[in-house]
Design an enzyme around this catalytic site. Structure first.
Site, short mmCIF file in Angstrom:
data_model
loop_
_atom_site.label_atom_id
_atom_site.label_comp_id
_atom_site.label_asym_id
_atom_site.label_seq_id
_atom_site.Cartn_x
_atom_site.Cartn_y
_atom_site.Cartn_z
N GLN A 126 0.86 -0.97 -0.06
CA GLN A 126 0.02 0.08 -0.11
C GLN A 126 0.96 1.22 -0.07
OE1 GLN A 126 -2.27 1.82 3.54
NE2 GLN A 126 -4.08 1.00 2.28
N TYR A 167 -6.36 10.63 4.79
CA TYR A 167 -5.24 11.08 4.08
C TYR A 167 -5.16 11.79 2.75
CZ TYR A 167 -2.72 8.18 7.67
OH TYR A 167 -2.42 7.87 8.78
N ARG A 185 -7.56 1.84 -2.17
CA ARG A 185 -8.48 1.73 -0.83
C ARG A 185 -9.27 2.93 -1.20
NH1 ARG A 185 -7.21 0.16 5.30
NH2 ARG A 185 -8.43 -1.63 5.13
N GLY A 219 -8.53 -7.43 10.04
CA GLY A 219 -7.33 -6.80 10.62
C GLY A 219 -6.92 -7.05 12.18
N ARG A 220 -7.85 -6.42 12.82
CA ARG A 220 -7.63 -6.74 14.45
C ARG A 220 -7.63 -7.95 15.14
NH1 ARG A 220 -6.24 -1.49 15.27
NH2 ARG A 220 -6.90 -0.10 13.77
#
Length: 331
Positions: free
Chosen positions: A100, A174, A223, A316-317
């Protein structure tokens, strides 16, 4: 066989199943360079080959785009050997890996980068209220074209390091997400914040520049922080319109997440936070769509696939907390 265990193809990349480890920052670098601690982390997560695809943590494309201390760099040709070591570790565990690439924009800290923060339009980054920090500066046309080139060069480094594909980061507030969100983008030029075409224009320019470098057969993902879930921000309808434009521009795979709200939606706790978006998008595009957000068990992941919410599932987590999660779920 469960859909979660079925193979899927992204451009020329054949994945053995639908489980993805999405990008999660580890801050395990020294001046952006790969160190043993980072190699050990990805070795641990990929061991056994139970995860179909790993997308490594966001890597900054130039120094001005650095988001935080310890962030991985893909901004220098000298980064390639270290990144190759990272790829070799993950490939050694029979797992595909994409890089990424990212720019923090107005969320960058000038004290870390040594230069002014830049964005689509001036705004104060998180934690820098008026009078306590400088606002991000609006990017000039020349700066935007330099940015496009930096993304393309970063994608070339990903390819040269052996990554199986590259993902462009436009989520979680971002830089590219700042161009996409009408909460930030107040421009009135060709990147205007008043139309979806203007807000996505920079993304399309970057995708085309990346494609020129990596070629037609190299997987390019994006993404997208498709919805801000905030009054005046990007909407679910925007996410669909943007996804269609991105597919037309040459994106092979859409990884859908939140926009200026980050990776969570306030008040939403059920698995697959962004399934309202992915379901709508998936009906309008022909490329694979990935859903992440609060997915904690394989049954939840399978249900989302069966219901047509997505083509791939990012966990993910749960995997961050339990390295054995994928083995237990996919073994």
């Amino acid at each position: 066989m469960r859909i979660l265990k079925e193979p899927i193809t992204v451009n020329q990349l054949k994945l053995p199943n639908r489980l993805v480890l999405p990008p999660m920052a580890t801050a395990k670098t020294e001046d952006g360079k790969v160190i043993q601690d980072l190699l050990d982390y990805y070795d641990q997560k990929s061991r056994g080959g139970y995860i179909g695809l790993i997308i490594t943590e966001h890597s900054y494309i130039n120094r001005q785009g650095l988001a935080h201390k310890g962030q991985l760099s893909i901004s220098r040709d000298s980064d390639i050997p270290g990144l190759k070591k990272l790829v070799d570790v993950i490939h050694g565990n029979h797992t595909a890996v994409m890089a990424q690439i990212s720019h923090a924009g107005g969320q960058a800290d000038p004290e870390l980068t040594g230069s002014a923060a830049v964005s689509a339009s001036p705004f104060f980054r998180k934690g820098a209220e008026e009078g306590k920090g400088r606002a991000a500066e609006e990017m000039t046309g020349e700066q935007i074209q330099d940015l496009v080139s930096d993304f393309a060069r970063a994608a070339g480094r990903a390819r040269d390091a052996g990554f199986d594909g590259v993902e462009i980061h436009s989520a979680h507030g971002y830089l590219l997400n700042q161009f996409y969100s009408p909460l930030i983008n107040k421009r009135d030029d060709e990147y205007t914040g008043s139309t979806i075409e203007g807000r996505v224009r920079l993304h399309i320019e970057i995708v085309k520049a990346v494609r020129d470098v990596v070629g037609p057969d190299y997987p390019v993902a994006l993404r997208l922080g498709g919805c801000d879930y905030r009054e005046g921000g990007s909407t679910l309808e925007d996410s669909v319109a943007a996804s269609k434009l991105l597919e037309e521009s040459g994106v092979d795979f859409l990884d859908i997440s939140g926009g200026m709200n980050g990776y969570r939606i306030p008040g939403i706790e059920e698995q697959g936070y962004f399934s309202d978006m992915t379901e709508m998008i998936r009906k309008e595009v022909s490329i694979p769509v990935m859903l992440t957000g609060g997915i904690i068990d394989a049954d939840g992941a399978e249900r989302l696939l069966v219901e047509g919410k997505a083509d791939l599932i990012g966990v993910g987590r749960a995997i961050l907390k339990d390295t054995e999660w994928a083995k237990k779920s996919m073994g």
